[in-house]
Design a protein around this motif. Structure first.
Motif, PDB file in Angstrom:
ATOM      1  N   PHE A   1       0.782  -1.322   0.051  1.00  0.00           N
ATOM      2  CA  PHE A   1      -0.004   0.001   0.149  1.00  0.00           C
ATOM      3  C   PHE A   1       1.034   1.162  -0.267  1.00  0.00           C
TER       4      PHE A   1
ATOM      5  N   PRO B   1      -8.757  13.998  13.211  1.00  0.00           N
ATOM      6  CA  PRO B   1      -8.135  15.224  12.872  1.00  0.00           C
ATOM      7  C   PRO B   1      -8.736  16.367  14.214  1.00  0.00           C
TER       8      PRO B   1
ATOM      9  N   GLU C   1      -8.126   7.614  13.531  1.00  0.00           N
ATOM     10  CA  GLU C   1      -7.371   8.730  13.249  1.00  0.00           C
ATOM     11  C   GLU C   1      -8.380   9.889  13.424  1.00  0.00           C
TER      12      GLU C   1
ATOM     13  N   MET D   1      -3.336  16.164  14.546  1.00  0.00           N
ATOM     14  CA  MET D   1      -4.101  14.723  14.391  1.00  0.00           C
ATOM     15  C   MET D   1      -3.831  13.914  15.748  1.00  0.00           C
TER      16      MET D   1
ATOM     17  N   LYS E   1       0.784  15.154   5.680  1.00  0.00           N
ATOM     18  CA  LYS E   1       0.471  16.453   5.335  1.00  0.00           C
ATOM     19  C   LYS E   1       1.335  17.234   4.284  1.00  0.00           C
TER      20      LYS E   1
ATOM     21  N   ASP F   1      -1.060 -12.507  -3.994  1.00  0.00           N
ATOM     22  CA  ASP F   1      -1.290 -10.882  -4.575  1.00  0.00           C
ATOM     23  C   ASP F   1      -0.734  -9.949  -3.743  1.00  0.00           C
TER      24      ASP F   1
ATOM     25  N   ILE G   1      -3.808   4.460   0.225  1.00  0.00           N
ATOM     26  CA  ILE G   1      -4.533   4.812   1.629  1.00  0.00           C
ATOM     27  C   ILE G   1      -4.621   6.259   1.712  1.00  0.00           C
ATOM     28  N   VAL G   2      -5.662   6.784   1.637  1.00  0.00           N
ATOM     29  CA  VAL G   2      -5.624   8.358   1.749  1.00  0.00           C
ATOM     30  C   VAL G   2      -5.899   8.674   3.041  1.00  0.00           C
ATOM     31  N   THR G   3      -4.807   9.431   3.793  1.00  0.00           N
ATOM     32  CA  THR G   3      -4.889   9.670   5.492  1.00  0.00           C
ATOM     33  C   THR G   3      -4.616  11.331   5.870  1.00  0.00           C
ATOM     34  N   ASP G   4      -5.114  11.691   6.985  1.00  0.00           N
ATOM     35  CA  ASP G   4      -4.763  12.930   7.246  1.00  0.00           C
ATOM     36  C   ASP G   4      -3.309  12.985   8.041  1.00  0.00           C
ATOM     37  N   ARG G   5      -2.728  11.823   8.134  1.00  0.00           N
ATOM     38  CA  ARG G   5      -1.608  11.742   8.873  1.00  0.00           C
ATOM     39  C   ARG G   5      -0.349  12.255   7.889  1.00  0.00           C
TER      40      ARG G   5
ATOM     41  N   GLY H   1      -8.314   0.966   4.584  1.00  0.00           N
ATOM     42  CA  GLY H   1      -7.813   2.241   4.540  1.00  0.00           C
ATOM     43  C   GLY H   1      -6.739   2.656   6.056  1.00  0.00           C
ATOM     44  N   THR H   2      -6.913   1.580   6.773  1.00  0.00           N
ATOM     45  CA  THR H   2      -6.024   1.945   7.970  1.00  0.00           C
ATOM     46  C   THR H   2      -5.088   0.881   7.985  1.00  0.00           C
TER      47      THR H   2
ATOM     48  N   GLN I   1      -7.649  -4.680   2.939  1.00  0.00           N
ATOM     49  CA  GLN I   1      -7.333  -3.390   3.362  1.00  0.00           C
ATOM     50  C   GLN I   1      -8.490  -2.631   3.348  1.00  0.00           C
TER      51      GLN I   1
ATOM     52  N   GLU J   1       0.676   5.143   1.320  1.00  0.00           N
ATOM     53  CA  GLU J   1      -0.104   6.307   1.943  1.00  0.00           C
ATOM     54  C   GLU J   1       0.181   7.804   1.585  1.00  0.00           C
TER      55      GLU J   1
ATOM     56  N   LYS K   1      -8.364 -14.593   5.335  1.00  0.00           N
ATOM     57  CA  LYS K   1      -8.130 -13.786   4.303  1.00  0.00           C
ATOM     58  C   LYS K   1      -8.753 -12.548   4.660  1.00  0.00           C
TER      59      LYS K   1
ATOM     60  N   LYS L   1      -1.924  -0.228  -3.282  1.00  0.00           N
ATOM     61  CA  LYS L   1      -3.136   0.284  -3.050  1.00  0.00           C
ATOM     62  C   LYS L   1      -3.188   1.391  -2.267  1.00  0.00           C
TER      63      LYS L   1
END
Lengths: 101, 261
Positions: A2, B60, B58, B66, A41, A66, A35-39, B38-39, B36, A4, B33, A33
């Motif tokens: 991934f 903000p 997370e 953060m 900047k 994979d 990962i869109v994050t606020d961490r 997103g974190t 992901q 970020e 299995k 893949k």
């Protein structure tokens, strides 16, 4: 595998979280893949906006099947003589949505 | 054996997930299995083979900063377990002397009542075997003087395990030392739980942390009111039927034959 990235970079590149992207450097490219994050900047360096992205090393080629390629495809090909662990883990890349814009 | 408490001092957690791995290893749980979400959280939720999960939140902040919060999510081993109340199979869900609440999969019938009754939404069903699974507080370890696998693996001192009063004392001392919004979570709800937290931030900031857990009122009404009344009603019906037979005798056709002359 991934990558970020900041919300700002994702917006700029039209990337949504979870999408397949290609991370490319002068040496090679890796599928990942997003990962869109606020961490993350964006930085303002000498008046320019500089984005930072982060990738792990890799998930292996066997398990999961994979999982993705190694980040070492992107790193400068200068490393420890015995292990070839890259001397630097920080380098310039481009991030594009898979299949072009 | 004295009552034990596991203390999770979230302020020390670095989300290394050694505890997640140790739990899998000790209990011989397979890897499933995953995907992901997103974190860094993996798997996305507790499941029948993941009894201990580090949740990432997370947040903000208004000042542009953060907060990245980690917390260990697993069965809290209530003193008054909703799952035990709801389970229809006697002996399936038991409490050990140390306070661990354990599901016996050999007796489990897969009715899923425990899943509905847990104030913390913990038990998970294996859809193939139709059995319920959750953290056992390593009762097989703690009954022999060892500490749970996750506590043993934790290198940060986040997860500690000891006698109840000792751990509660430590929890409050730590919350006081942290100051700010730091609180102790777990000693006041559902008669107290055997897994407690020191939370440096407000409870509602942590993903899927229940602010006011309680046993569902429907469960209390069912087991403590409706069930005893129903048993009483069945008994009264049987007794009533018996006495009616004795007093009035069996039903006979009308004397005097006044129906058909």
């Amino acid at each position: 595998m991934f990558v970020e990235m900041s919300k700002e970079l994702a917006k700029e590149k039209g990337i949504r979280g979870g999408e397949r992207v290609v991370v490319k450097s002068a040496r090679g490219e890796v599928d990942a893949k997003a990962i869109v994050t606020d961490r993350f900047k964006p930085f303002k360096i000498a008046g320019q906006t500089v984005h930072q992205v982060g990738i792990p090393w890799h998930y292996g080629w066997v398990t999961p099947p994979d999982g993705g390629d190694s980040a070492n495809l992107l790193t400068p090909t200068i490393g420890d003589a015995n292990t070839m662990i890259p001397e630097s883990k920080a380098f310039m890349v481009n991030v594009e949505k898979k299949g072009g814009k | 054996m004295e009552e034990k408490v596991m203390l999770v001092d979230v302020s020390k957690c670095t989300a290394c997930r050694a505890c997640q791995v140790a739990c899998k290893q000790w209990n011989k749980l397979p890897a499933l299995k995953t995907q992901q979400d997103g974190t860094h959280q993996n798997p996305p939720d507790l499941n029948w083979a993941t009894w201990n999960l580090i949740r990432f939140t997370e947040l903000p902040m208004k000042d542009g900063g953060m907060k990245w919060l980690f917390r260990r999510d697993a069965c809290l081993h209530c003193t008054d377990p909703g799952c035990q109340r709801a389970c229809p199979v006697p002996g399936c869900i038991t409490k050990t002397a140390e306070g661990a609440v354990v599901i016996d999969q050999n007796l489990c019938i897969g009715c899923k009542m425990c899943v509905n009754s847990c104030p913390f939404e913990v038990p998970r069903i294996n859809s193939e075997t139709n059995k319920a699974y959750k953290c056992t507080l390593c009762w097989d370890r703690i009954s022999r003087g060892l500490i749970p696998a996750c506590a043993k693996a934790c290198a940060m001192g986040t997860i500690t395990f000891g006698n109840k009063d000792d751990m509660i004392g430590r929890a409050y001392a730590r919350a006081k030392a942290l100051g700010g919004d730091a609180t102790v979570y777990g000693d006041k709800f559902v008669n107290g739980t055997h897994v407690m937290y020191v939370l440096p931030e407000k409870v509602r900031m942590y993903e899927r942390m229940v602010a006011n857990p309680s046993i569902p009122i429907s469960l209390i009404l069912w087991k403590d009111v409706l069930k005893p009344l129903s048993v009483l009603a069945i008994g009264a019906t049987l007794v009533g039927t018996f006495f009616h037979y004795i007093i009035k005798g069996p039903k006979r056709p009308e004397e005097g034959g006044n129906e058909h002359g």
